[in-house]
Write a protein that holds these residues in place. Structure first.
Motif, PDB file in Angstrom:
ATOM      1  N   GLN A   1       0.818  -1.205   0.000  1.00 53.77           N
ATOM      2  CA  GLN A   1       0.000   0.000   0.000  1.00 53.77           C
ATOM      3  C   GLN A   1       0.861   1.268   0.000  1.00 53.77           C
ATOM      4  O   GLN A   1       0.380   2.355   0.227  1.00 53.77           O
ATOM      5  N   TYR A  32       0.165  18.126  -0.946  1.00 51.65           N
ATOM      6  CA  TYR A  32       0.915  18.685   0.174  1.00 51.65           C
ATOM      7  C   TYR A  32       2.029  17.704   0.488  1.00 51.65           C
ATOM      8  O   TYR A  32       1.778  16.505   0.654  1.00 51.65           O
ATOM      9  N   SER A  93       0.099  14.105   1.162  1.00 45.89           N
ATOM     10  CA  SER A  93      -1.318  14.018   1.512  1.00 45.89           C
ATOM     11  C   SER A  93      -2.100  14.979   0.635  1.00 45.89           C
ATOM     12  O   SER A  93      -1.530  15.830  -0.044  1.00 45.89           O
ATOM     13  N   TYR A  95      -4.489  18.153   0.815  1.00 45.18           N
ATOM     14  CA  TYR A  95      -4.416  19.219   1.805  1.00 45.18           C
ATOM     15  C   TYR A  95      -5.619  19.223   2.734  1.00 45.18           C
ATOM     16  O   TYR A  95      -5.506  19.447   3.920  1.00 45.18           O
ATOM     17  N   ASN A  96      -6.776  18.933   2.215  1.00 47.23           N
ATOM     18  CA  ASN A  96      -7.969  18.953   3.057  1.00 47.23           C
ATOM     19  C   ASN A  96      -8.199  17.620   3.761  1.00 47.23           C
ATOM     20  O   ASN A  96      -8.613  17.575   4.904  1.00 47.23           O
ATOM     21  N   ASN A  98      -5.939  15.237   4.466  1.00 39.41           N
ATOM     22  CA  ASN A  98      -4.877  15.006   5.420  1.00 39.41           C
ATOM     23  C   ASN A  98      -4.611  13.530   5.679  1.00 39.41           C
ATOM     24  O   ASN A  98      -4.189  13.164   6.767  1.00 39.41           O
ATOM     25  N   ASP A  99      -4.890  12.683   4.713  1.00 37.28           N
ATOM     26  CA  ASP A  99      -4.547  11.266   4.813  1.00 37.28           C
ATOM     27  C   ASP A  99      -3.078  11.139   4.478  1.00 37.28           C
ATOM     28  O   ASP A  99      -2.696  10.875   3.344  1.00 37.28           O
ATOM     29  N   MET A 100      -2.238  11.338   5.465  1.00 38.80           N
ATOM     30  CA  MET A 100      -0.790  11.435   5.252  1.00 38.80           C
ATOM     31  C   MET A 100      -0.188  10.061   4.997  1.00 38.80           C
ATOM     32  O   MET A 100      -0.393   9.125   5.767  1.00 38.80           O
TER      33      MET A 100
ATOM     34  N   TYR B  33      -4.607  12.078  15.530  1.00 40.43           N
ATOM     35  CA  TYR B  33      -4.238  10.928  14.713  1.00 40.43           C
ATOM     36  C   TYR B  33      -3.501   9.898  15.558  1.00 40.43           C
ATOM     37  O   TYR B  33      -2.726  10.256  16.435  1.00 40.43           O
ATOM     38  N   TYR B  35      -0.856   6.740  14.729  1.00 38.24           N
ATOM     39  CA  TYR B  35      -0.019   6.086  13.727  1.00 38.24           C
ATOM     40  C   TYR B  35       0.673   4.876  14.341  1.00 38.24           C
ATOM     41  O   TYR B  35       0.982   4.864  15.527  1.00 38.24           O
ATOM     42  N   LEU B  45      -0.851   5.634   9.139  1.00 35.34           N
ATOM     43  CA  LEU B  45      -2.038   6.151   9.805  1.00 35.34           C
ATOM     44  C   LEU B  45      -3.003   5.021  10.145  1.00 35.34           C
ATOM     45  O   LEU B  45      -3.356   4.201   9.300  1.00 35.34           O
ATOM     46  N   GLN B  48      -8.001   8.666  12.336  1.00 34.81           N
ATOM     47  CA  GLN B  48      -7.990  10.124  12.424  1.00 34.81           C
ATOM     48  C   GLN B  48      -9.329  10.580  12.981  1.00 34.81           C
ATOM     49  O   GLN B  48     -10.384  10.169  12.493  1.00 34.81           O
ATOM     50  N   ASP B  56     -11.280   9.009   9.466  1.00 34.87           N
ATOM     51  CA  ASP B  56     -10.710   7.954   8.632  1.00 34.87           C
ATOM     52  C   ASP B  56     -10.194   6.849   9.532  1.00 34.87           C
ATOM     53  O   ASP B  56      -9.346   7.107  10.384  1.00 34.87           O
ATOM     54  N   GLN B  59      -7.444   2.096   7.731  1.00 42.14           N
ATOM     55  CA  GLN B  59      -6.281   1.238   7.922  1.00 42.14           C
ATOM     56  C   GLN B  59      -6.199   0.674   9.341  1.00 42.14           C
ATOM     57  O   GLN B  59      -5.174   0.099   9.714  1.00 42.14           O
ATOM     58  N   SER B  95      -3.410  18.272  15.177  1.00 42.91           N
ATOM     59  CA  SER B  95      -3.269  19.450  14.326  1.00 42.91           C
ATOM     60  C   SER B  95      -4.392  20.429  14.651  1.00 42.91           C
ATOM     61  O   SER B  95      -5.491  20.030  15.044  1.00 42.91           O
ATOM     62  N   VAL B 100      -4.866  21.772   8.915  1.00 37.86           N
ATOM     63  CA  VAL B 100      -4.966  20.334   9.122  1.00 37.86           C
ATOM     64  C   VAL B 100      -3.746  19.567   8.637  1.00 37.86           C
ATOM     65  O   VAL B 100      -3.554  18.436   9.038  1.00 37.86           O
ATOM     66  N   SER B 101      -2.943  20.154   7.774  1.00 38.63           N
ATOM     67  CA  SER B 101      -1.816  19.387   7.287  1.00 38.63           C
ATOM     68  C   SER B 101      -0.566  19.535   8.130  1.00 38.63           C
ATOM     69  O   SER B 101       0.420  18.885   7.863  1.00 38.63           O
TER      70      SER B 101
END
Lengths: 112, 114
Positions: A1, A32, A93, A95-96, A98-100, B33, B35, B45, B48, B56, B59, B95, B100-101
């Motif tokens: 993944q 981002y 990710s 930007y909105n 934020n799934d990094m 978050y 991790y 991750l 979240q 989210d 995972q 955050s 958010v980032s």
């Protein structure tokens, strides 16, 4: 993944030299791109970040270069110092959302 | 400004046992978050939260992992029952609203499953 590929795994540089770490991503929705620095026993800390509307961002000795068409970005550390010895992670990710997604990391050693 | 707090810092358990980790984010940070960082890999991750709602958890291995953030502040991550492959550092990050980032990480909890 894995969606972000990072190289090299490890890097040894002499003090005063330039350290270069490369990353490539797959998901074109990413917009981002941060770099994190992690010392042993600590959590990652944000070092510098870029969005794809610029091709380069510089903060002190640290520079991100970004190539949107190649889906690649890199971190350059100028005048590397022993205190820069750490593990560096690139990430990406939306930007909105934020799934990094993180790269696997590069362990940098700067020799005095 | 105090950083993200996590406890315990280290935990050793036998496989099939249960374990819980606690995280207190930076004051005022709406997003939290969790991790998982396996040795030699980047953080992955797990879940979240935005305030006390899940944004989210795609995972998160939901058959054994659970997490909650009941009052929109601190959070607990639980593993029940633990497997050998759960040995990792569990990182919490937060955050602020409107940024958010930019994630701020805690020191992590190192879990060893024997």
């Amino acid at each position: 993944q894995q969606q972000v590929k990072q190289s090299p795994q490890s890097l040894i540089v002499q003090k005063g030299g330039i350290s270069i770490i490369n990353c490539a991503y797959e998901n074109t929705a990413f917009d981002y791109f941060p770099w994190y620095q992690q010392f042993p026993g600590k959590g990652p800390a944000l070092l510098i970040a870029i969005r794809p509307d610029v091709s380069e961002k510089k903060e002190g000795r640290f520079t991100i270069s970004f190539n949107k068409s190649a889906k690649q970005f890199s971190l350059h550390i100028m005048d590397s110092q022993p205190g820069d010895s750490a593990t560096y992670f690139c990430a990406a990710s939306t930007y909105n959302n934020n799934d990094m997604r993180f790269g696997a990391g590069t362990r940098l050693t700067v020799k005095p | 400004e105090a950083g993200v707090a996590q406890s315990p810092r280290y935990k050793i358990i036998e496989k099939r046992q249960s374990v819980a980790f606690w995280c207190n984010p930076i004051s005022g940070h709406a997003t939290l978050y969790w991790y998982q960082q396996i040795l030699g890999q980047g953080p992955k991750l797990l879940i979240q939260f935005q305030n006390n709602g899940v944004v989210d958890d795609s995972q998160l291995p939901k058959d054994r992992f659970s997490a909650e953030r009941l009052k929109g502040v601190d959070s607990t991550l639980k593993i029940q029952p633990a497997k050998l492959e759960d040995s990792a550092v569990y990182l919490c990050a937060s955050s602020p609203v409107g940024s958010v980032s930019t994630q701020y990480f805690g020191p992590g909890t190192r879990l060893t499953v024997l």
